[in-house]
Motif scaffolding. Structure first.
Motif, PDB file in Angstrom:
ATOM      1  N   LYS A  88       0.824  -1.205   0.000  1.00  0.00           N
ATOM      2  CA  LYS A  88       0.000   0.000   0.000  1.00  0.00           C
ATOM      3  C   LYS A  88       0.862   1.260   0.000  1.00  0.00           C
ATOM      4  CE  LYS A  88      -1.754   1.654   3.668  1.00  0.00           C
ATOM      5  NZ  LYS A  88      -2.367   2.130   4.864  1.00  0.00           N
TER       6      LYS A  88
ATOM      7  N   TYR B 175      -3.368   6.658  -4.774  1.00  0.00           N
ATOM      8  CA  TYR B 175      -3.874   6.940  -3.432  1.00  0.00           C
ATOM      9  C   TYR B 175      -5.352   7.293  -3.533  1.00  0.00           C
ATOM     10  CZ  TYR B 175       0.878   7.179  -1.497  1.00  0.00           C
ATOM     11  OH  TYR B 175       2.151   6.899  -1.081  1.00  0.00           O
ATOM     12  N   GLY B 176      -6.134   6.677  -2.686  1.00  0.00           N
ATOM     13  CA  GLY B 176      -7.571   6.909  -2.704  1.00  0.00           C
ATOM     14  C   GLY B 176      -8.307   6.069  -3.725  1.00  0.00           C
ATOM     15  N   SER B 177      -7.590   5.319  -4.535  1.00  0.00           N
ATOM     16  CA  SER B 177      -8.237   4.461  -5.534  1.00  0.00           C
ATOM     17  C   SER B 177      -8.851   3.235  -4.847  1.00  0.00           C
ATOM     18  CB  SER B 177      -7.226   4.007  -6.582  1.00  0.00           C
ATOM     19  OG  SER B 177      -6.294   3.102  -6.009  1.00  0.00           O
ATOM     20  N   GLU B 178      -9.633   2.492  -5.607  1.00  0.00           N
ATOM     21  CA  GLU B 178     -10.241   1.280  -5.067  1.00  0.00           C
ATOM     22  C   GLU B 178      -9.165   0.283  -4.627  1.00  0.00           C
ATOM     23  OE1 GLU B 178     -13.250  -2.321  -6.388  1.00  0.00           O
ATOM     24  OE2 GLU B 178     -13.124  -0.524  -7.631  1.00  0.00           O
ATOM     25  N   ARG B 179      -8.121   0.166  -5.405  1.00  0.00           N
ATOM     26  CA  ARG B 179      -7.015  -0.739  -5.075  1.00  0.00           C
ATOM     27  C   ARG B 179      -6.374  -0.344  -3.738  1.00  0.00           C
ATOM     28  NH1 ARG B 179      -2.401  -1.419  -9.465  1.00  0.00           N
ATOM     29  NH2 ARG B 179      -3.698  -3.092 -10.246  1.00  0.00           N
ATOM     30  N   TYR B 180      -6.145   0.953  -3.562  1.00  0.00           N
ATOM     31  CA  TYR B 180      -5.551   1.465  -2.329  1.00  0.00           C
ATOM     32  C   TYR B 180      -6.489   1.208  -1.150  1.00  0.00           C
ATOM     33  CZ  TYR B 180      -3.311   4.685   0.928  1.00  0.00           C
ATOM     34  OH  TYR B 180      -2.678   5.223   2.019  1.00  0.00           O
ATOM     35  N   GLU B 181      -7.758   1.503  -1.345  1.00  0.00           N
ATOM     36  CA  GLU B 181      -8.747   1.311  -0.279  1.00  0.00           C
ATOM     37  C   GLU B 181      -8.850  -0.157   0.127  1.00  0.00           C
ATOM     38  OE1 GLU B 181     -10.301   3.766   1.354  1.00  0.00           O
ATOM     39  OE2 GLU B 181      -9.290   5.251   0.096  1.00  0.00           O
ATOM     40  N   LYS B 182      -8.792  -1.061  -0.839  1.00  0.00           N
ATOM     41  CA  LYS B 182      -8.849  -2.491  -0.526  1.00  0.00           C
ATOM     42  C   LYS B 182      -7.625  -2.925   0.275  1.00  0.00           C
ATOM     43  CE  LYS B 182     -11.838  -4.208  -4.167  1.00  0.00           C
ATOM     44  NZ  LYS B 182     -11.980  -5.128  -5.304  1.00  0.00           N
TER      45      LYS B 182
ATOM     46  N   GLU C  13      -5.840  -0.994   2.214  1.00  0.00           N
ATOM     47  CA  GLU C  13      -5.990  -0.391   3.547  1.00  0.00           C
ATOM     48  C   GLU C  13      -6.981  -1.184   4.400  1.00  0.00           C
ATOM     49  OE1 GLU C  13      -5.790   4.112   4.797  1.00  0.00           O
ATOM     50  OE2 GLU C  13      -7.651   3.681   3.732  1.00  0.00           O
ATOM     51  N   GLU C  14      -8.083  -1.593   3.807  1.00  0.00           N
ATOM     52  CA  GLU C  14      -9.082  -2.389   4.523  1.00  0.00           C
ATOM     53  C   GLU C  14      -8.503  -3.748   4.924  1.00  0.00           C
ATOM     54  OE1 GLU C  14     -12.638  -3.544   6.319  1.00  0.00           O
ATOM     55  OE2 GLU C  14     -11.973  -1.546   5.696  1.00  0.00           O
TER      56      GLU C  14
END
Length: 76
Positions: free
Chosen positions: A34, A42-49, A51-52
């Motif tokens: 990440k 940053y802030g993309s769906e890939r990044y969010e996934k 992070e989650e």
């Protein structure tokens, strides 16, 4: 508690400790993934996934650590 049950609980505790270490390694790898994403992601769906995933793995680690503490209390 007799020795046999205490030994079995110790085995479970040891197994959980190994799982925790494995999860920490996976979490660290995902965190590194990440953090090394290009800024435009940053802030993309890939990044969010990612992070989650890190957050969920951390929660799993905390729960397993709590289980280990409970097992140690049961053995005392």
């Amino acid at each position: 508690m007799n020795r046999l049950r205490r030994a079995r609980l110790q085995g479970v505790s040891d197994s959980i400790s190994e799982l925790i270490e494995t999860l920490r390694d996976i979490r660290d790898n995902e965190e590194n993934y990440k953090e090394n994403m290009p800024e435009n992601l940053y802030g993309s769906e890939r990044y969010e996934k990612a992070e989650e995933a890190v957050e969920q793995i951390e929660e799993a680690i905390e729960l397993l650590e709590s289980a280990t503490e409970s097992i140690e209390e049961a053995m005392s």
